[in-house]
Design a protein around this motif. Structure first.
Motif, short mmCIF file in Angstrom:
data_model
loop_
_atom_site.label_atom_id
_atom_site.label_comp_id
_atom_site.label_asym_id
_atom_site.label_seq_id
_atom_site.Cartn_x
_atom_site.Cartn_y
_atom_site.Cartn_z
N MET A 183 0.90 -1.21 0.04
CA MET A 183 0.01 0.03 -0.12
C MET A 183 0.79 1.23 0.04
SD MET A 183 -2.71 1.03 2.70
CE MET A 183 -1.51 0.69 4.13
N ILE A 184 1.99 1.19 0.57
CA ILE A 184 2.79 2.32 1.03
C ILE A 184 4.10 2.74 -0.02
CG2 ILE A 184 2.07 2.50 3.22
CD1 ILE A 184 5.02 1.92 3.98
N LYS A 185 4.37 1.48 -0.69
CA LYS A 185 5.77 1.36 -1.46
C LYS A 185 5.78 2.59 -2.33
CE LYS A 185 4.18 -2.06 -4.81
NZ LYS A 185 4.56 -3.35 -5.27
N LYS A 186 4.65 3.21 -3.12
CA LYS A 186 4.89 4.24 -4.01
C LYS A 186 4.74 5.41 -3.43
CE LYS A 186 2.49 1.75 -7.73
NZ LYS A 186 1.22 1.73 -8.60
N ARG A 187 4.46 5.52 -2.04
CA ARG A 187 4.47 6.80 -1.47
C ARG A 187 5.86 7.15 -0.68
NH1 ARG A 187 -0.12 6.03 2.93
NH2 ARG A 187 -1.71 5.08 1.77
N LEU A 188 6.99 6.09 -0.57
CA LEU A 188 7.99 6.06 -0.09
C LEU A 188 9.15 7.19 -0.75
CD1 LEU A 188 8.45 2.58 1.23
CD2 LEU A 188 7.87 4.73 2.44
N PRO A 189 9.58 8.13 0.03
CA PRO A 189 10.75 8.96 -0.73
C PRO A 189 11.88 8.19 -1.45
CG PRO A 189 10.26 9.97 1.33
CD PRO A 189 9.52 8.46 1.12
N LYS A 190 12.54 8.67 -2.43
CA LYS A 190 13.72 8.09 -2.92
C LYS A 190 14.82 8.07 -1.66
CE LYS A 190 17.20 8.22 -6.71
NZ LYS A 190 17.66 8.91 -8.05
N GLY A 191 15.68 6.73 -1.48
CA GLY A 191 16.40 6.70 -0.65
C GLY A 191 15.82 5.78 0.72
N VAL A 192 14.69 5.64 0.84
CA VAL A 192 14.14 5.01 2.00
C VAL A 192 14.15 3.55 1.61
CG1 VAL A 192 12.08 4.22 3.23
CG2 VAL A 192 12.59 6.74 2.59
N GLU A 193 14.74 2.88 2.44
CA GLU A 193 15.32 1.28 2.18
C GLU A 193 14.28 0.43 2.87
OE1 GLU A 193 19.01 -1.99 2.19
OE2 GLU A 193 19.31 0.39 2.36
N LEU A 194 13.47 -0.06 2.57
CA LEU A 194 12.51 -0.97 3.40
C LEU A 194 12.21 -2.32 2.87
CD1 LEU A 194 10.35 -0.42 5.87
CD2 LEU A 194 8.72 0.33 4.22
N THR A 195 12.52 -3.18 3.61
CA THR A 195 12.26 -4.69 3.11
C THR A 195 11.22 -5.47 3.92
OG1 THR A 195 14.61 -4.82 2.65
CG2 THR A 195 13.57 -6.85 2.70
N GLU A 196 10.45 -6.16 3.09
CA GLU A 196 9.42 -7.01 3.72
C GLU A 196 10.15 -8.47 4.51
OE1 GLU A 196 4.75 -7.08 2.34
OE2 GLU A 196 6.38 -7.76 0.71
N VAL A 197 9.68 -8.64 5.61
CA VAL A 197 10.10 -9.98 6.45
C VAL A 197 8.77 -10.66 6.86
CG1 VAL A 197 12.43 -9.19 6.75
CG2 VAL A 197 10.69 -8.83 8.70
N LEU A 198 8.67 -11.98 7.14
CA LEU A 198 7.65 -12.68 7.69
C LEU A 198 7.80 -13.03 8.96
CD1 LEU A 198 4.90 -13.93 6.62
CD2 LEU A 198 6.43 -15.96 6.24
N SER A 199 7.11 -12.37 10.03
CA SER A 199 6.90 -12.59 11.37
C SER A 199 7.47 -11.81 12.07
CB SER A 199 7.62 -14.14 11.80
OG SER A 199 9.07 -14.04 11.62
N ALA A 200 6.98 -11.45 13.32
CA ALA A 200 7.60 -10.57 14.27
C ALA A 200 9.10 -11.01 14.73
CB ALA A 200 6.52 -10.48 15.33
N PRO A 201 9.03 -12.11 15.12
CA PRO A 201 10.46 -12.49 15.65
C PRO A 201 11.46 -12.29 14.82
CG PRO A 201 8.88 -14.38 16.12
CD PRO A 201 8.27 -13.30 15.32
N LYS A 202 11.41 -12.48 13.26
CA LYS A 202 12.31 -12.13 12.48
C LYS A 202 12.70 -10.83 12.53
CE LYS A 202 15.20 -12.68 8.84
NZ LYS A 202 16.52 -13.22 8.98
#
Length: 329
Positions: A183-202
């Motif tokens: 939902m937000i990936k198109k809103r992120l400014p250039k230079g924001v490095e955000l990765t999806e991970v599965l599970s809270a412990p990870k």
């Protein structure tokens, strides 16, 4: 005259024999092993019978995203899956108000749940953010909850973040089960490095091991998981809300109960479901979630969270063992 009668009887006998022959042949075909070929319909749009909703509604929730939605079932076999969470709490209120019966089921991945909804295997999914899910899924307006997103940091390294621009140059993670990133990936400014991970412990382990600088997520969801893993004194937030997303009920256009969407919409409006009006329910869900796992071991032992029963074997930080003991008194 008698000859004519005899001729007539012979003709009738022959005709009767010819008519009965195919029947005998058809009966004998039951013993054949050939596959019956069924007639197929012409390729045309499927007409949905809106008057055939004469059964309980089939409902599922979000997955692995307490307090908004989670799945429970048989631990080993993953059978008899049922849905729980805020979405189900709200839908239960709506169902009782309208006198509906419903059953819940669950899926082990969000993609499976969305595909099941599109096919009409379930009627309703309780909790999706606003975006396109294909022509067979319709979001019911208005939304029933507005969720906000904040950045969480390792204690001692927290930053006063006021916008996504403050995250430029930092490494972050977001939990896949929260369904935020698409939902937000198109809103992120250039230079924001955000990765999806599965599970809270990870996500928590990556932050505590300094592999990333922050976790982006809902404070409701992260708070519940921090309590579950005894990390609420180790992972903190100090900034402002960076954005928000609205949660909707989604109905399958292949459901024979599609006409009920108007009643759901009206119930949401008349009850005024929102972040404010559901504050008590969602906080209770978070409290129950933390209590449910109160006796579980901590995810990562630290001087902030180490319980007395783990003090004797805490070898991860011997230099601070005296300080730990002092804090436990």
């Amino acid at each position: 005259m008698r000859k004519l009668f005899v001729v007539f009887m012979l003709i009738a006998f022959v005709c009767t024999s010819l008519e009965s022959a195919p029947l005998k042949k058809q009966r004998s075909s039951r013993n054949r092993k050939a596959k019956v070929v069924d007639m197929v319909e012409d390729i045309k749009p499927i007409e949905i019978n809106l008057n055939a909703c004469n059964r309980p509604l089939r409902v599922a929730s979000m997955i692995g995203n307490a307090p908004f939605g989670w799945i429970e079932g048989d631990g080993k076999t993953q059978q008899n899956l049922k849905s729980y969470g805020l979405g189900m709490v709200v839908f239960d209120k709506i169902a009782k108000e309208n006198g509906w019966k419903y059953t819940t089921t669950g899926y082990t991945s969000q993609e499976d749940a969305i595909q099941a909804l599109a096919r009409g295997n379930i009627d309703l999914l309780a909790g999706l953010y606003y975006r396109s899910y294909g022509p067979q899924i319709e979001l019911i307006t208005p939304a029933f909850f507005t969720n906000v997103f904040v950045a969480y940091f390792k204690k001692g390294k927290e930053l006063e973040v006021e916008s996504y621009n403050d995250l430029v140059g930092l490494k972050g993670v977001v939990r896949k089960e929260e369904m935020i990133y698409p939902m937000i990936k198109k809103r992120l400014p250039k230079g924001v490095e955000l990765t999806e991970v599965l599970s809270a412990p990870k996500a928590f382990e990556m932050l505590m091991n300094d592999e990333v600088d922050y976790i982006l997520g809902s404070p409701y969801a992260i708070e519940g998981e921090l309590r579950r893993y005894k990390m609420q004194n180790d992972i903190v937030t100090a900034g402002e809300a960076l954005g928000s997303g609205t949660l909707f009920f989604a109905f399958s256009k292949n459901s024979p109960c599609l006409q009920l969407k108007g009643d759901i919409s009206q119930s949401i409006r008349s009850n005024g479901f929102s972040q404010k009006t559901l504050d008590g329910e969602i906080r209770q869900l978070i409290d129950d979630w933390g209590d449910r796992f109160r006796s579980d071991e901590v995810l990562i032992k630290t001087k902030q969270n180490t319980l007395p029963q783990y003090m004797n074997d805490n070898k991860t930080d011997n230099s601070e063992s005296g300080e730990n003991v002092q804090e436990q008194k």
